[in-house]
Design a protein around this motif. Sequence first.
Motif, PDB file in Angstrom:
ATOM      1  N   LEU A 180      56.345 125.348 131.084  1.00  0.00           N
ATOM      2  CA  LEU A 180      55.026 124.723 130.936  1.00  0.00           C
ATOM      3  C   LEU A 180      55.188 123.227 131.095  1.00  0.00           C
ATOM      4  N   THR A 181      54.211 122.582 131.709  1.00  0.00           N
ATOM      5  CA  THR A 181      54.166 121.121 131.745  1.00  0.00           C
ATOM      6  C   THR A 181      52.832 120.690 131.163  1.00  0.00           C
ATOM      7  N   VAL A 182      52.881 119.673 130.309  1.00  0.00           N
ATOM      8  CA  VAL A 182      51.672 119.139 129.681  1.00  0.00           C
ATOM      9  C   VAL A 182      51.788 117.620 129.620  1.00  0.00           C
ATOM     10  N   ALA A 183      50.665 116.968 129.420  1.00  0.00           N
ATOM     11  CA  ALA A 183      50.666 115.511 129.355  1.00  0.00           C
ATOM     12  C   ALA A 183      51.315 114.993 128.067  1.00  0.00           C
ATOM     13  N   SER A 184      51.166 115.731 126.958  1.00  0.00           N
ATOM     14  CA  SER A 184      51.756 115.284 125.693  1.00  0.00           C
ATOM     15  C   SER A 184      51.971 116.469 124.764  1.00  0.00           C
ATOM     16  N   VAL A 185      52.748 116.255 123.719  1.00  0.00           N
ATOM     17  CA  VAL A 185      52.993 117.335 122.752  1.00  0.00           C
ATOM     18  C   VAL A 185      51.695 117.820 122.127  1.00  0.00           C
ATOM     19  N   TYR A 186      50.704 116.960 122.049  1.00  0.00           N
ATOM     20  CA  TYR A 186      49.442 117.316 121.415  1.00  0.00           C
ATOM     21  C   TYR A 186      48.672 118.369 122.208  1.00  0.00           C
ATOM     22  N   GLN A 187      49.039 118.561 123.459  1.00  0.00           N
ATOM     23  CA  GLN A 187      48.391 119.582 124.283  1.00  0.00           C
ATOM     24  C   GLN A 187      49.091 120.936 124.199  1.00  0.00           C
ATOM     25  N   ILE A 188      50.163 121.006 123.446  1.00  0.00           N
ATOM     26  CA  ILE A 188      50.875 122.272 123.289  1.00  0.00           C
ATOM     27  C   ILE A 188      50.100 123.142 122.306  1.00  0.00           C
ATOM     28  N   ARG A 231      49.946 114.957 138.369  1.00  0.00           N
ATOM     29  CA  ARG A 231      49.762 114.280 137.085  1.00  0.00           C
ATOM     30  C   ARG A 231      51.083 113.703 136.586  1.00  0.00           C
ATOM     31  N   ARG A 232      52.122 114.511 136.677  1.00  0.00           N
ATOM     32  CA  ARG A 232      53.443 114.090 136.209  1.00  0.00           C
ATOM     33  C   ARG A 232      53.949 112.897 137.016  1.00  0.00           C
ATOM     34  N   LEU A 233      53.799 112.932 138.305  1.00  0.00           N
ATOM     35  CA  LEU A 233      54.270 111.823 139.144  1.00  0.00           C
ATOM     36  C   LEU A 233      53.516 110.527 138.824  1.00  0.00           C
ATOM     37  N   ARG A 234      52.222 110.642 138.568  1.00  0.00           N
ATOM     38  CA  ARG A 234      51.456 109.452 138.168  1.00  0.00           C
ATOM     39  C   ARG A 234      52.001 108.894 136.847  1.00  0.00           C
ATOM     40  N   ALA A 235      52.327 109.780 135.919  1.00  0.00           N
ATOM     41  CA  ALA A 235      52.858 109.344 134.619  1.00  0.00           C
ATOM     42  C   ALA A 235      54.244 108.715 134.770  1.00  0.00           C
ATOM     43  N   LEU A 293      57.882 120.687 129.425  1.00  0.00           N
ATOM     44  CA  LEU A 293      58.101 119.331 129.913  1.00  0.00           C
ATOM     45  C   LEU A 293      56.837 118.515 129.660  1.00  0.00           C
ATOM     46  N   VAL A 294      56.971 117.455 128.864  1.00  0.00           N
ATOM     47  CA  VAL A 294      55.835 116.572 128.592  1.00  0.00           C
ATOM     48  C   VAL A 294      55.995 115.297 129.400  1.00  0.00           C
ATOM     49  N   ASP A 295      54.875 114.678 129.726  1.00  0.00           N
ATOM     50  CA  ASP A 295      54.935 113.385 130.411  1.00  0.00           C
ATOM     51  C   ASP A 295      55.472 112.345 129.438  1.00  0.00           C
TER      52      ASP A 295
END
Length: 185
Positions: A8-16, A173-177, A134-136
């Motif tokens: 899984l990939t997310v922007a932050s831990v808070y999205q888990i 999204r990940r590449l932007r981060a 994997l988080v950003d």
Amino acid sequence: MRWLTPDLTVASVYQIDQDRLWQDGLRGIILDIDNTITPWHANEPLPEVHEWITRARQRGFRICLVSNARARRIRYFAQRLGVDHVLAGRKPGRRPFLAAQMRLSLSPAEVVVVGDQLFTDVVGGKRLGFRTILVDPISSREFIATRLSRRLEAVILKRLARLGLLGRAEVDRRLRALFRPRPNV
């Protein structure tokens, strides 16, 4: 490519979705520190992290910090967050992940690794049969070697998208981060 593909990939831990992890049979979380739950070299855990970890522990998750940071830093964060920890990370080596698994007293199928780096957190977790998220990175400030590895990570992520192993939107999204402008420091 199996060891390089996060579950899984997310922007932050808070999205888990902790409830979903629990439903999937996961009971332990191996958690990175820098740029996963706090900006690189920050002196304190983010306030939201306390809440996220409290919710996870109330849900029944066992949590262990595994980081390549200095021992004093790892101990400090573990104490502040009230979780277990492993010193001398040396990720993606097997030893820190095995030590964390032993501290959690769980099988590989019950453990998820959460971190911001493909080559340390994801590879290290996958090598032992753990699930990986994997988080950003929280901040664009990073150790110089990490900044260099991000270039290779970008190549791998694009390939994973081409192979259909990761979604194009996730990779974009990940590449932007990863490559957002660095702050003046």
